[in-house]
Design an enzyme around this catalytic site. Structure first.
Site, PDB file in Angstrom:
ATOM      1  N   ASP A  19       0.758  -1.387   0.005  1.00  0.00           N
ATOM      2  CA  ASP A  19      -0.084  -0.077   0.042  1.00  0.00           C
ATOM      3  C   ASP A  19       0.759   1.337   0.047  1.00  0.00           C
ATOM      4  O   ASP A  19       0.476   2.140   0.710  1.00  0.00           O
ATOM      5  CB  ASP A  19      -0.981   0.145   1.011  1.00  0.00           C
ATOM      6  CG  ASP A  19      -1.787  -1.122   1.136  1.00  0.00           C
ATOM      7  OD1 ASP A  19      -1.763  -1.848   0.339  1.00  0.00           O
ATOM      8  OD2 ASP A  19      -2.605  -1.332   2.248  1.00  0.00           O
ATOM      9  N   LYS A  86      -7.554  -3.681  -2.830  1.00  0.00           N
ATOM     10  CA  LYS A  86      -8.041  -4.272  -1.493  1.00  0.00           C
ATOM     11  C   LYS A  86      -8.873  -3.337  -0.855  1.00  0.00           C
ATOM     12  O   LYS A  86      -8.437  -2.056  -0.904  1.00  0.00           O
ATOM     13  CB  LYS A  86      -7.168  -5.102  -0.883  1.00  0.00           C
ATOM     14  CG  LYS A  86      -6.018  -4.240  -0.059  1.00  0.00           C
ATOM     15  CD  LYS A  86      -5.217  -5.122   0.620  1.00  0.00           C
ATOM     16  CE  LYS A  86      -3.964  -4.502   1.175  1.00  0.00           C
ATOM     17  NZ  LYS A  86      -4.314  -3.608   2.281  1.00  0.00           N
ATOM     18  N   CYS A 123      -2.184  -2.441   8.298  1.00  0.00           N
ATOM     19  CA  CYS A 123      -1.919  -3.416   6.945  1.00  0.00           C
ATOM     20  C   CYS A 123      -0.644  -4.217   7.033  1.00  0.00           C
ATOM     21  O   CYS A 123      -0.774  -5.333   7.015  1.00  0.00           O
ATOM     22  CB  CYS A 123      -1.782  -2.660   5.881  1.00  0.00           C
ATOM     23  SG  CYS A 123      -3.470  -1.895   5.384  1.00  0.00           S
TER      24      CYS A 123
END
Length: 212
Positions: A19, A86, A123
């Site tokens: 990310d 996602k 994450c």
């Protein structure tokens, strides 16, 4: 007696890029240092032919993977096994968990996964915990992870260390992955390390500071 054939220390390595997106530039502590380490890791993965897995979180709102990493991802070509968007916080999505590298640890052995990206306490943490629960080995690269609030990072790394992840640095993971200066790729990797020496120092100082 002939010397043994040089072999790599890691048998099933993988790289996770978590990310690292455009909209985080102004919110993540020392994001540019995370980018430096991630770019070096991608170069190393390409030279060593290590599979690469990339995700973005809600790409439509938070943007693509940052521009600085795009050339390295393009150079990696088919080594990029997944580039997925996602909403789930963990990178260990079904499409990744079902990849042969992870789906059959009894056959291939557990994967040895290096994780860089953001945020360390969300994450990155959930990805690491899911990989550990699936029986894989996890290496969180401390010079390649960060959060919006820098104070979150140390707490996250302590938690992951206690959970069974190895908290280390990008250079340490790359050399441990190779394991032997006699492997054919070693000479090229020395060049990568020399090329990124300043980036390595900048990332260590910016993200770890007095902790190193």
């Amino acid at each position: 007696m002939a010397a043994p054939t040089p072999q790599r220390r890691f048998k099933n390595p993988a790289v996770f890029i978590c990310d690292i997106q455009e909209k985080f530039r102004t919110t993540i502590f020392e994001l540019e240092k995370v980018i430096l380490t991630s770019r070096k890791l991608l170069r190393a993965a390409t030279a060593l032919q290590i599979p690469i897995f990339v995700t973005t979180q809600n790409r439509a709102r938070l943007g693509d993977t940052v521009a600085e990493l795009q050339p390295a991802l393009s150079a990696a070509g088919p080594l990029v096994q997944a580039d997925l968007d996602k909403t789930y916080f963990s990178m260990y999505l079904p499409a990744i968990a079902s990849h042969p590298q992870f789906a059959s640890p009894s056959t291939t052995g557990p994967a040895e996964v290096a994780i860089v990206g953001i945020e360390s306490h969300i994450c990155v943490t959930q990805t690491a915990l899911d990989l550990l629960a699936a029986g894989h080995k996890v290496y969180v690269l401390a010079d390649g992870v960060s959060s919006a609030n820098r104070e979150e990072v140390g707490i996250a790394l302590d938690r992951l260390r206690a959970a069974g992840a190895v908290v280390t640095t990008s250079e340490s993971w790359i050399y441990e992955c190779m394991g032997d200066a006699g492997i054919p790729e070693f000479r090229g990797m020395v060049g990568v390390m020399k090329d990124t020496m300043r980036d390595t120092k900048a990332a260590l100082q910016g993200l770890l500071g007095s902790k190193i």
